[in-house]
Design a protein around this motif. Structure first.
Motif, PDB file in Angstrom:
ATOM      1  N   ASP A 173       0.854  -1.197   0.000  1.00 20.52           N
ATOM      2  CA  ASP A 173       0.000   0.000   0.000  1.00 20.52           C
ATOM      3  C   ASP A 173       0.885   1.241   0.000  1.00 20.52           C
ATOM      4  N   GLY A 174       0.952   1.902  -1.151  1.00 18.02           N
ATOM      5  CA  GLY A 174       1.766   3.120  -1.261  1.00 18.02           C
ATOM      6  C   GLY A 174       0.891   4.364  -1.307  1.00 18.02           C
ATOM      7  N   GLY A 175      -0.362   4.261  -0.854  1.00 16.36           N
ATOM      8  CA  GLY A 175      -1.260   5.421  -0.879  1.00 16.36           C
ATOM      9  C   GLY A 175      -1.888   5.601  -2.254  1.00 16.36           C
ATOM     10  N   GLU A 176      -2.501   6.760  -2.449  1.00 16.01           N
ATOM     11  CA  GLU A 176      -3.186   7.028  -3.720  1.00 16.01           C
ATOM     12  C   GLU A 176      -2.166   7.245  -4.840  1.00 16.01           C
ATOM     13  N   VAL A 177      -2.460   6.709  -6.024  1.00 16.69           N
ATOM     14  CA  VAL A 177      -1.527   6.878  -7.148  1.00 16.69           C
ATOM     15  C   VAL A 177      -1.553   8.320  -7.650  1.00 16.69           C
ATOM     16  N   GLY A 178      -0.546   8.690  -8.452  1.00 14.38           N
ATOM     17  CA  GLY A 178      -0.439  10.083  -8.892  1.00 14.38           C
ATOM     18  C   GLY A 178      -1.281  10.416 -10.113  1.00 14.38           C
ATOM     19  N   ILE A 179      -1.342   9.500 -11.097  1.00  9.66           N
ATOM     20  CA  ILE A 179      -1.994   9.834 -12.374  1.00  9.66           C
ATOM     21  C   ILE A 179      -3.414   9.282 -12.434  1.00  9.66           C
ATOM     22  N   GLY A 180      -3.594   8.011 -12.151  1.00  5.81           N
ATOM     23  CA  GLY A 180      -4.954   7.479 -12.039  1.00  5.81           C
ATOM     24  C   GLY A 180      -5.528   6.891 -13.312  1.00  5.81           C
ATOM     25  N   ILE A 181      -4.793   6.970 -14.426  1.00  7.15           N
ATOM     26  CA  ILE A 181      -5.230   6.367 -15.695  1.00  7.15           C
ATOM     27  C   ILE A 181      -4.045   5.593 -16.247  1.00  7.15           C
ATOM     28  N   GLU A 182      -4.316   4.436 -16.877  1.00 10.41           N
ATOM     29  CA  GLU A 182      -3.228   3.574 -17.332  1.00 10.41           C
ATOM     30  C   GLU A 182      -2.331   4.273 -18.351  1.00 10.41           C
ATOM     31  N   SER A 183      -1.124   3.677 -18.536  1.00  7.83           N
ATOM     32  CA  SER A 183      -0.109   4.264 -19.416  1.00  7.83           C
ATOM     33  C   SER A 183      -0.574   4.385 -20.866  1.00  7.83           C
ATOM     34  N   THR A 184       0.020   5.324 -21.576  1.00  4.65           N
ATOM     35  CA  THR A 184      -0.107   5.395 -23.035  1.00  4.65           C
ATOM     36  C   THR A 184       0.645   4.186 -23.597  1.00  4.65           C
ATOM     37  N   GLY A 199      -3.147   7.877 -23.172  1.00  6.24           N
ATOM     38  CA  GLY A 199      -2.845   7.989 -21.742  1.00  6.24           C
ATOM     39  C   GLY A 199      -2.325   9.380 -21.439  1.00  6.24           C
ATOM     40  N   TYR A 200      -1.585   9.502 -20.371  1.00  8.73           N
ATOM     41  CA  TYR A 200      -1.086  10.802 -19.913  1.00  8.73           C
ATOM     42  C   TYR A 200      -0.129  11.425 -20.936  1.00  8.73           C
ATOM     43  N   ILE A 201       0.672  10.573 -21.596  1.00  3.72           N
ATOM     44  CA  ILE A 201       1.589  11.062 -22.641  1.00  3.72           C
ATOM     45  C   ILE A 201       0.791  11.117 -23.947  1.00  3.72           C
ATOM     46  N   THR A 202       0.629  12.321 -24.476  1.00  6.01           N
ATOM     47  CA  THR A 202      -0.266  12.497 -25.625  1.00  6.01           C
ATOM     48  C   THR A 202       0.473  12.319 -26.951  1.00  6.01           C
ATOM     49  N   LYS A 203      -0.316  12.220 -28.029  1.00  7.96           N
ATOM     50  CA  LYS A 203       0.232  12.109 -29.388  1.00  7.96           C
ATOM     51  C   LYS A 203       1.183  13.277 -29.659  1.00  7.96           C
ATOM     52  N   GLU A 204       0.770  14.488 -29.253  1.00 10.87           N
ATOM     53  CA  GLU A 204       1.593  15.679 -29.514  1.00 10.87           C
ATOM     54  C   GLU A 204       2.933  15.573 -28.776  1.00 10.87           C
ATOM     55  N   MET A 205       2.903  15.104 -27.539  1.00 13.15           N
ATOM     56  CA  MET A 205       4.151  14.969 -26.773  1.00 13.15           C
ATOM     57  C   MET A 205       5.086  13.962 -27.447  1.00 13.15           C
ATOM     58  N   LEU A 206       4.512  12.877 -27.967  1.00 15.99           N
ATOM     59  CA  LEU A 206       5.328  11.853 -28.636  1.00 15.99           C
ATOM     60  C   LEU A 206       5.885  12.392 -29.948  1.00 15.99           C
ATOM     61  N   GLU A 207       5.052  13.108 -30.686  1.00 17.06           N
ATOM     62  CA  GLU A 207       5.483  13.613 -32.006  1.00 17.06           C
ATOM     63  C   GLU A 207       6.606  14.633 -31.889  1.00 17.06           C
ATOM     64  N   ARG A 208       6.614  15.366 -30.778  1.00 19.04           N
ATOM     65  CA  ARG A 208       7.704  16.328 -30.580  1.00 19.04           C
ATOM     66  C   ARG A 208       9.050  15.601 -30.471  1.00 19.04           C
ATOM     67  N   VAL A 209       9.026  14.336 -30.089  1.00 20.00           N
ATOM     68  CA  VAL A 209      10.269  13.594 -29.877  1.00 20.00           C
ATOM     69  C   VAL A 209      10.626  12.701 -31.071  1.00 20.00           C
TER      70      VAL A 209
END
Ligand code: AMP
Ligand code: MG
Length: 359
Positions: A173-184, A199-209
């Motif tokens: 039990d590490g308490g409440e999670v930070g993001i709350g929705i599964e990974s991209t 997920g939290y990492i969006t298409k735009e964030m990926l495309e920038r890389v």
């Protein structure tokens, strides 16, 4: 089986508890643990018997593959057949973090872990307890979300207990999670990388890389002919026990429509739940009206989604109406999960009128 729960506030202070959890993993058993996305149900990813226990505990269909959690980029070399060049660039930017990458697997990863696929999903979680467990066990840890199959993913250790007590030996039990929705999830086996789950990492964030990224057409629309490429996306998922309907439209129209539907249902003796926001909660007349957070903070909306769906189960409502959350960044992931929970039932509100559509 007795399920123990160890509270872990600090991995150094709780080192002996992490060591006990690591031993359980080494002994082919299961441990639920916190990650920054949701709680995971972990087993030794290279051990077919251990991986099979995950499916049994969750009641998970055997063709729904697991994500392998690692603690260092170099671990990838042990389990993938080919490492595309985008992997390093993405890992440098987003690992540890909520991004899962799909690769061609090699023989070190059994088909029990990949649901029979020749590809493997891998991520490095950004949570001290998860990383300590992986390192201490010396194993790569296969872990899907630690809910019973079909239930909302767990964002608190209590949610894991609700679903899996008596079926697994230990919950960290590490308490409440930070993001709350599964990974991209991004598939790197295609010529052009493709998002299989938002997920939290969006298409735009990926495309920038890494430049152009596609989105699997199978995840955008339920009535699309294309089947989603991530096997888990085809199941009705994330679902509360009550029927859920999403109401879209201008704010005042949505409130009016939800209140009209609420009155109709209550007149038939049904208990009504409403998912509103801090801004709108006071206007609803449902039997259980819960705020998912403020529209000003979409991260909070993501973090509360699964918790709130479970709260409606506890509140014994027969039907739930929800506002829509098309927010700019993580909004696509929020709506993807909400639409699945609602079986894609959306009502467009125009005042007290409305038309139902399946999107
Ligand atoms: P969960 O952590 O419970 O969300 O489950 C893991 C998700 O990752 C499932 O929905 C799977 O469909 C997806 N996944 C895992 N491995 C693969 C793979 N090799 N190819 C496509 N999707 C995968
Ligand atoms: Mg899951």
């Amino acid at each position: 089986m007795e399920t123990r729960i160890y509270k872990i506030d600090d991995c150094t202070v709780c080192h002996d508890k992490i060591c006990q959890a690591a031993e359980i993993i080494q002994q082919e058993e299961l441990v639920a643990f916190p990650t920054e996305t949701v709680y995971g149900l972990g087993a030794d990813a290279k051990n077919p018997k251990a991986a099979a226990k995950i499916y049994a505990a969750k009641g998970r269909p055997s063709d729904n593959p697991l994500i392998v959690h690692i603690a260092g980029f170099e671990d990838l070399f042990q389990i993938v057949e080919t490492l595309p060049e985008q992997a390093k660039v993405l890992a440098d930017k987003f690992w540890p973090g909520p991004l899962t990458m799909i690769f061609k697997k090699n023989q070190n990863i059994p088909y029990e872990t990949t649901g029979g696929l020749d590809t493997v999903a891998v991520r490095m979680p950004n949570h001290p307890v998860a990383l300590a467990l992986i390192r201490e066990s010396g194993c790569m840890i296969a872990a899907p979300s630690a809910n019973a199959s079909g239930r909302p993913s767990p964002t608190l250790a209590e949610h894991v207990k609700e679903d899996l007590e008596g079926k697994i030996p230990l919950i960290l039990d590490g308490g409440e999670v930070g993001i709350g929705i599964e990974s991209t999830i991004i598939d790197l086996t295609e010529e052009i990388p493709m998002i299989l789950r938002p997920g939290y990492i969006t298409k735009e964030m990926l495309e920038r890389v890494i430049g152009t990224v596609k989105i699997d057409p199978g995840i955008l629309q339920q009535d699309s002919l294309a089947r989603p490429k991530a096997p888990g996306m085809k199941y009705r998922h994330y679902a509360p026990k009550a029927e859920l309907m999403i109401v879209d439209g201008d704010r005042a129209d949505v409130i009016e429509k939800i209140n009209a539907l609420t009155a109709e249902m209550q007149a038939c003796g049904r208990r009504v739940g409403v998912i509103g926001t801090d801004e709108t909660k006071i206007y609803y007349r449902g039997d259980l009206v819960l705020s998912i957070g403020s529209r000003a903070d979409e991260d909070v909306i993501a973090k509360h989604l699964y918790k709130i769906l479970r709260e409606f189960d506890a509140g014994n409502v027969n039907v739930i109406y929800s506002e829509c959350f098309h927010t700019p960044n993580i909004g696509q992931a929020i709506m993807n999960r909400l639409l699945k929970a609602a079986g894609h039932h959306v009502l467009i509100a125009k005042g007290n009128q409305g038309e139902t559509k399946i999107v």
